[in-house]
Every structure is written in structure tokens, then in C-alpha cells.
Design an enzyme around this catalytic site. Structure first.
Site, PDB file in Angstrom:
ATOM      1  N   HIS A 216       6.384   6.616   4.213  1.00 35.00           N
ATOM      2  CA  HIS A 216       5.038   5.881   3.588  1.00 35.00           C
ATOM      3  C   HIS A 216       5.423   4.219   3.868  1.00 35.00           C
ATOM      4  O   HIS A 216       4.579   3.353   3.772  1.00 35.00           O
ATOM      5  CB  HIS A 216       4.847   6.594   2.606  1.00 35.00           C
ATOM      6  CG  HIS A 216       4.577   5.787   1.112  1.00 35.00           C
ATOM      7  ND1 HIS A 216       3.219   6.108   0.557  1.00 35.00           N
ATOM      8  CD2 HIS A 216       4.969   4.432   0.603  1.00 35.00           C
ATOM      9  CE1 HIS A 216       2.874   5.162  -0.143  1.00 35.00           C
ATOM     10  NE2 HIS A 216       2.697   4.547  -0.277  1.00 35.00           N
ATOM     11  N   GLU A 217       6.510   3.104   3.123  1.00 29.47           N
ATOM     12  CA  GLU A 217       6.747   2.314   3.071  1.00 29.47           C
ATOM     13  C   GLU A 217       7.234   1.395   4.725  1.00 29.47           C
ATOM     14  O   GLU A 217       7.123   0.253   4.555  1.00 29.47           O
ATOM     15  CB  GLU A 217       8.537   2.069   2.201  1.00 29.47           C
ATOM     16  CG  GLU A 217       8.564   3.224   1.014  1.00 29.47           C
ATOM     17  CD  GLU A 217       7.484   2.316   0.221  1.00 29.47           C
ATOM     18  OE1 GLU A 217       6.924   1.547   0.397  1.00 29.47           O
ATOM     19  OE2 GLU A 217       7.174   3.490  -0.710  1.00 29.47           O
TER      20      GLU A 217
ATOM     21  N   HIS B  71       3.421   0.247   4.777  1.00 31.53           N
ATOM     22  CA  HIS B  71       3.262  -0.806   4.269  1.00 31.53           C
ATOM     23  C   HIS B  71       3.571  -2.284   5.112  1.00 31.53           C
ATOM     24  O   HIS B  71       2.804  -2.896   5.398  1.00 31.53           O
ATOM     25  CB  HIS B  71       4.238  -1.172   3.555  1.00 31.53           C
ATOM     26  CG  HIS B  71       3.538  -0.472   1.979  1.00 31.53           C
ATOM     27  ND1 HIS B  71       1.911  -0.427   1.282  1.00 31.53           N
ATOM     28  CD2 HIS B  71       3.884   0.489   0.734  1.00 31.53           C
ATOM     29  CE1 HIS B  71       1.522   0.315   0.477  1.00 31.53           C
ATOM     30  NE2 HIS B  71       3.597   1.243   0.381  1.00 31.53           N
TER      31      HIS B  71
ATOM     32  N   HIS C 120       1.634  -3.089   8.088  1.00 32.46           N
ATOM     33  CA  HIS C 120       0.552  -4.017   7.339  1.00 32.46           C
ATOM     34  C   HIS C 120       0.520  -5.087   7.239  1.00 32.46           C
ATOM     35  O   HIS C 120       0.318  -6.122   7.436  1.00 32.46           O
ATOM     36  CB  HIS C 120       0.187  -3.481   6.092  1.00 32.46           C
ATOM     37  CG  HIS C 120      -1.028  -4.447   5.569  1.00 32.46           C
ATOM     38  ND1 HIS C 120      -1.093  -3.605   4.338  1.00 32.46           N
ATOM     39  CD2 HIS C 120      -1.902  -4.285   5.660  1.00 32.46           C
ATOM     40  CE1 HIS C 120      -2.951  -3.509   3.675  1.00 32.46           C
ATOM     41  NE2 HIS C 120      -3.260  -4.370   5.011  1.00 32.46           N
TER      42      HIS C 120
HETATM   43 ZN   LIG Z   1       3.350   2.440  -1.223  1.00 33.50          ZN
END
Ligand SMILES: [Zn+2]
Length: 671
Positions: A463-464, A467, A470
Site C-alpha cells: 500500500h505505502e 503511494h 505515485h
Molecule cells: Zn494510503
């Protein structure tokens, strides 16, 4: 602009001392002010370049200092740093207010904005112009002089209160320890949990075992400890953080935060704070968010109630003679899950050695996007646990720095997050690549074992890391539009979509290798992990929705809060409640996301982005989960574009259509 004498202009953490921050802030503010004065006093017609772009660039130096300081305040803080945060926050608020409340500057911005159709700007420039203009208006530029004074006071109060909230929470989390000296109290706990607790005790010069309220200690205790009284004690300690009528109590802080937020919204002409926030979100308004949350709650509640009854029946079978309380839920759920799917944390952890998972997570970026990662020990770090990497694109060009910070510490906030020490931007023909940090709280290595992750921790890592992709793949011109600078209800798409790979056999198979024997995870165990995907997913959905509903209740208040914080919360969350009522606990006093973390009227965004990520991943499933063309399209249309266009436009370009809720309901087994 700040120049550091380090490779890649990396932050020289080894040289920065707390006393350096204030002078650095002062110098950066002075520099920014000079630049802004130049914009204001410039003769002739205001243009995009001499006003909007110049304003954007004026803040880059200060932004750099802010990022260093506030990231350190979250990841490696101490009393001295916290004091500086208290001192500097009002100064920063005043500085930003001085910009947006400056009439002559706003007049220039407005002039450019009013002429926007005749300016021949590209898409990103148009977006910057629009965002800049709106940011002035949304930060009080159109207010009367008296209202502007009040606006200043309200924003300064809010910046102090949100800081106070966070400090109280860290203080209460750190203050608690459960010291256990009798081994019988450890019944049910797996060895890895006992070992970590023994190590924790040792680090505090104690014998026996110490449990804390940090995730790697608290969560397994709640899952495995047979001693129900102790589970209740730990549960109450965790859920009464900042709800103890002491100097760290957050009830009054919350009351003041929500009242000031409401006042702020009213000043700016909005009925509630949520109306104000949501205007700049995909969801657009509170009605849409509340409708969305209700639709998902209706779809999830029947499943959650069924799951509750099933866990209750199973607990009864094991001899429980009581209705399940909150501190029983994960304990009996875990046992039932184990019976249904023969899969426990202890069984899978040996296959998820941190280093292997890390290689698998980074390797996924190699497979999808061709990125490569090379450790670099010459990059200064702020704690010996932190490791720095250089990241390269498929063509070998430098993409970013990446810091990985895995383990809990006293000075680190709980949870997991990704952040930047430098945002990507282009200036004078040069593409300045970002410096990115992943801050996590994973199980620490013990004396006998390396760091072994649970399946949930593997997902958190993905998940991290999503980010960070991105941010890493950002290809924008302006910092304020680059990377993760997107709408809050869009920002979780790049992160949550990565969690989907944790549910794919082909990927899990790559990362799960036994840390001692080097053997692959047995097929059956792998299948059991995957089969348990939707175990208690109705409950998990309701829980996540309950947070969003609580958040929306606080921020759709049409009048000042008059009732007590716990009473307000109980009534707001009543429709999502599955357990008997318990007094003495409070979710909101520890709900940092919405009271200090920028998710106010935005927590629903996790669920909102789940709709997007399930819908987006269905395209990967259709074309192949490692399909390069699909990945390339995701990169080009979404990851590299930051906030340079409205999210829905970016999304449609990738997906070829608007998102629908069906893939999420199907994936969660709710339809
Ligand atoms: Zn998040």
C-alpha cells in the site's frame, strides 16, 4: 532555494541539529517574502509567468524546510522538536495567511484568472491558475477586513490544536506499558510475540514481558492472548487514549477543533466544514458522501451481522458463556479463521521475511514499470534503521531517492505512511526528481529471528509503496500539482491498487520463501491465505465505514458542538454498532487521521478509492496482472500526472469508462 552539499541534494540529516530549524525557517520565510514582494511591486500587466508561476516558485525553499522538519516531527521526534513545532506552526500559518489575504496580490491573481481564456495555457498551466485562484478564495481572499482578522485567528488556533492533538496521542501511546511477570498470563501467545515482548522488557531494564500500545505489540496481544481480563485491560487502554481526564485528554481539543472548523466554513460562506472540504473532491458534497457510505453500509451490514453470529457461535462452542465484547472479536475471529482456513500469522510469518518481501515489492515495480533500486549508503539518514536507495527508470535515468524506515521507535508516530523530502518539479529545463520516504511500524527483528511480517504487514508495505510510485513516477512541471498532490479521495487509488497483488498467487508465490530452509510456501497454505480473502469482510467493511460516518458527523455539524464528545460519537456511529455498548472508551480522542492528519471530511476516501482500485484492477486481471501495456497506461494516465487534471478525467483515460461499484462488491463477496 536551498542547496545541500550532498549527493542528489539529499537532506544532510547527519548534520542537522534541532537548533538549526528556526533560523532555517526564518531565512526561508524571508526569502519567500522578498520574492512575493517582487511579484506585488512588478510594473505592468500581471501575467501567468510573472504572477502565477512566480508565486508557485516563491514557496519551494520554505516547502523544503517544512518537509524536513514536519517529517522528522512524525518519524523521529523529541521534546525539543515538539517545542519547535509549537513555536513555528503559528508563524507558518501567519505567513500563509499573509499571502492569501494580501489584497494587491489577490488583485493580480484575479486579473490573470479573469483573462484565462485568452492566455493560451497548456493543461497543467490552466490547472495551476485555477488552483491558485481558488486557493486564494478558499483561504479568505474575498473576505471583509474584519472577517479576515477572524479568519487569521481561527486558522492559527486550528494549527495549534491539531498539533496538540497529535502530541497528546503520541504521549499517551508511549506512556502505557503492560508489564507481565507471570508466564501463565502469556497463554495463547505465539513465540514471536513473547520474544518481542521480552525484548521490549529488556530495553526498559525490566524482567518478564512488556506490551505496549504500538501496533506490532498491541495487535497480536488482542488476537492471541487467552487471558480475557488482560485483553480487556489492553483494549481499554488503547481505546481510552486521550480520554482519561488528564493533561493529555483530547475531548476539549476536539470540541474546539470542530467548532473552529465550522466557524471557518461559515466565514467562507459554507454551511458546514464538510461542504467546504468536499467542494474540492471527486465526491463534491456531503450528500453524495453520505449516500455513498449508506449504500455500502446497506450492502455490508447483513454480511457483518452474519459473521458476528458465526464468531459468537464458534466462541460458545469453545466455552464462552458471554456475548462477544470488542476485546473478544479478533481473538475468536482468529481462531475461527484458523479452523476454516488453517492459516495463522505464526504459520505464514516464516515465509515473509522482511528482506524477501521488500525484494518482492520493489521487484513488482521492476516487472510492471521497469524500475530498478540500488542501495546507497552515502545518503545521510536520520536514524540507523533507515536505509536509502537510488531508483532508476527503465532507460537507466535517475528517478528518485527512496528512504525505507521499517521499525517502531519512541519518537515515531504509529501507523504507516509515505511522505516526501522533496517534491518533483521542472525548472529552467531541469527535471528535479523527488526524495521519498516510507515510514512503517513493522515487527522488529528479535535476537533469534529476522523481521518476519504478517500477511497484513505485507499488504501495508504494498500500500505505502503504491503511494511512493505515485510520487516516484511523477512527471509534472509544478510541485503543487506533482505526485500525490491530488484530491484526497483519489490519492488512495495508487496505493490500494497495489494491495491487489497480495491476493494474486503468481506474486505471493514469488515473495513467500521460508527464511531458514529457503523453501517455497506450501501450495496449500498459499491457497488458504487466498481463500480467506473475504473472511469477515462484511465486518471489516462496516468498521471502515463507521470511521467514515464518524468523520462525516463531526464535520457536518451545522451548529457549535454542545453535547459531550463520547455522546456525540455514540449517536453518530449507532447504525454501525455490532457490539454491546462499553463506557470509558472513545474512538474520536485517538482518531488522528481526522483531527490532525488532513483526513477531515475525507476518511470516506479510503472506501471511495476502493471502488476505484477494484474497478481499475479488474483491467489488470483482464489483461494479465503483469501486463506491461496496462501498467504503462496506468503510469501515463494516472501515476505520472499528479493533480494536473481532474481525477475523473485521468481515470476515464486509463479505464475507458467511469468507475462502477460492482467490482468492489464482487471482490468483497458482498454481491
Ligand atoms: Zn494510503
Amino acid at each position: 532555494m536551498i542547496e545541500f552539499n550532498t549527493p542528489f541534494q539529499a537532506v544532510p540529516f547527519d548534520k542537522i541539529k534541532p537548533e538549526h530549524y528556526k533560523p532555517a525557517f526564518e531565512a526561508a520565510i524571508a526569502e519567500a517574502k522578498t520574492k512575493i514582494d517582487k511579484i506585488i511591486s512588478a510594473k505592468g500587466k500581471p501575467t501567468f509567468k510573472n504572477t502565477i508561476e512566480a508565486l508557485e516558485h516563491s514557496g519551494y525553499g520554505l516547502k523544503r524546510i517544512e518537509e524536513v522538519f514536519f517529517n522528522i516531527n512524525s518519524a523521529e521526534t523529541n521534546k525539543e522538536i515538539q517545542q519547535i513545532a509549537q513555536d513555528i506552526s503559528p508563524v507558518l500559518t501567519a505567513y500563509y495567511n499573509d499571502i492569501t489575504l494580501n489584497d494587491s496580490l489577490f488583485a493580480k491573481v484575479k486579473k490573470v484568472y479573469d483573462n484565462r481564456t485568452s492566455l493560451k495555457l497548456d493543461t497543467e498551466q490552466q490547472k495551476l491558475l485555477e488552483d491558485t485562484y481558488k486557493s486564494f478564495v478558499r483561504n479568505g481572499a474575498n473576505l471583509s477586513p474584519e472577517a479576515k482578522e477572524e479568519y487569521r485567528k481561527v486558522t492559527e488556533e486550528l494549527s495549534m490544536l491539531t498539533l496538540k492533538f497529535e502530541e497528546n496521542l503520541l504521549g499517551e501511546t508511549n506512556a502505557y506499558q503492560k508489564h507481565i511477570t507471570s508466564e501463565t498470563d502469556l497463554a495463547g501467545l505465539p513465540d514471536f510475540v513473547k520474544e518481542a515482548a521480552a525484548l521490549e522488557a529488556k530495553s526498559r531494564n525490566l524482567t518478564g514481558w512488556v506490551f505496549t500500545l504500538k501496533a506490532p505489540s498491541y495487535q497480536p496481544f488482542m488476537k492471541y492472548a487467552d487471558n480475557r481480563k488482560l485483553r480487556e485491560e489492553m483494549f481499554r487502554a488503547y481505546n481510552a487514549r486521550c480520554f482519561n481526564d488528564n493533561d493529555k485528554d483530547n475531548q476539549e481539543v476536539i470540541r474546539r477543533i470542530v467548532n473552529y472548523r465550522l466557524r471557518l466554513a461559515n466565514l467562507l460562506g459554507y454551511k458546514t466544514f464538510a461542504d467546504f472540504v468536499l467542494e474540492e473532491r471527486m465526491a463534491q458534497n456531503p450528500q453524495k458522501v453520505n449516500g455513498f457510505l449508506q449504500e455500502l453500509l446497506d450492502a455490508s451490514l447483513p454480511a457483518a451481522k452474519k459473521e458476528y453470529a458465526e464468531v459468537q457461535a464458534y466462541a460458545n462452542k469453545l466455552g464462552a458463556r458471554f456475548p462477544l465484547e470488542r476485546w473478544d472479536w479478533t481473538y475468536y475471529s482468529e481462531k475461527l479463521k484458523n479452523e476454516k482456513f488453517s492459516f495463522t500469522d505464526e504459520m505464514v510469518k516464516p515465509y515473509f521475511k522482511l528482506e524477501n518481501v521488500e525484494a518482492g515489492v520493489l521487484g513488482l515495480a521492476t516487472r510492471l514499470y521497469g524500475l530498478t533500486f540500488s542501495p546507497d549508503t552515502t545518503i545521510p539518514v536520520y536514524h540507523p534503521d533507515v536505509r536509502a536507495y537510488q531508483v532508476f527508470d527503465a532507460d537507466g535515468s535517475f528517478l528518485s531517492l527512496l528512504y525505507l524506515d521499517f521499525f517502531p521507535r519512541e519518537g515515531k508516530q504509529g501507523g504507516a505512511w509515505m511522505t516526501n523530502y522533496l517534491d518533483q518539479y521542472k525548472l529552467n529545463g531541469k527535471d528535479n526528481r523527488p526524495h521519498i520516504s516510507l515510514v512503517l511500524n513493522f515487527t522488529k527483528p528479535t535476537e533469534s529471528k529476522p523481521s518476519l511480517l504478517t500477511y497484513d504487514e505485507v499488504r501495508t508495505f504494498l500500500h505505502e509503496f503504491g503511494h511512493s510510485l505515485h510520487s516516484m513516477l511523477s512527471n509534472c512541471t509544478y510541485q503543487s500539482l506533482a505526485g500525490t498532490n491530488v484530491y484526497r479521495d483519489f490519492v488512495e487509488l495508487p496505493s490500494q491498487i497495489m494491495e491487489n497483488w497480495a491476493e494474486q498467487k503468481e506474486w505471493l508465490d514469488i515473495v513467500s520463501v521460508h527464511y531458514e530452509t529457503g523453501e517455497k510456501m506450501p501450495e496449500e497454505l498459499l491457497n488458504n491465505i487466498l481463500a480467506s480473502r473475504n473472511f469477515n469482510s462484511g465486518y471489516a467493511s462496516v468498521r471502515q465505514l463507521s470511521f467514515g460516518i464518524n468523520d462525516m458527523a463531526w464535520h457536518t455539524l451545522p451548529d457549535s458542538l454542545t453535547v459531550a464528545v463520547p455522546a456525540f460519537e455514540t449517536s453518530a456511529m449507532a447504525a454501525t454498532e455490532l457490539f454491546p455498548e462499553v463506557s470509558g472508551i472513545c474512538l474520536s480522542t485517538g482518531f488522528a487521521h481526522i483531527f490532525s492528519g488532513g483526513y477531515a471530511a475525507g476518511y470516506y476516501g479510503y472506501k471511495w478509492a476502493e471502488v476505484l482500485d477494484a474497478d481499475a484492477f479488474s483491467l489488470f486481471k483482464q489483461n494479465g496482472i503483469f501486463d506491461k501495456a496496462t501498467a504503462q497506461s496506468f503510469r501515463e494516465n494516472i501515476l505520472s500526472r499528479g493533480g494536473t487534471e481532474k481525477p475523473i478525467e485521468l481515470y476515464k483515460r486509463f479505464r475507458g469508462q467511469e468507475p462502477t461499484i460492482d467490482p468492489l462488491l464482487i471482490r468483497s463477496g458482498l454481491r
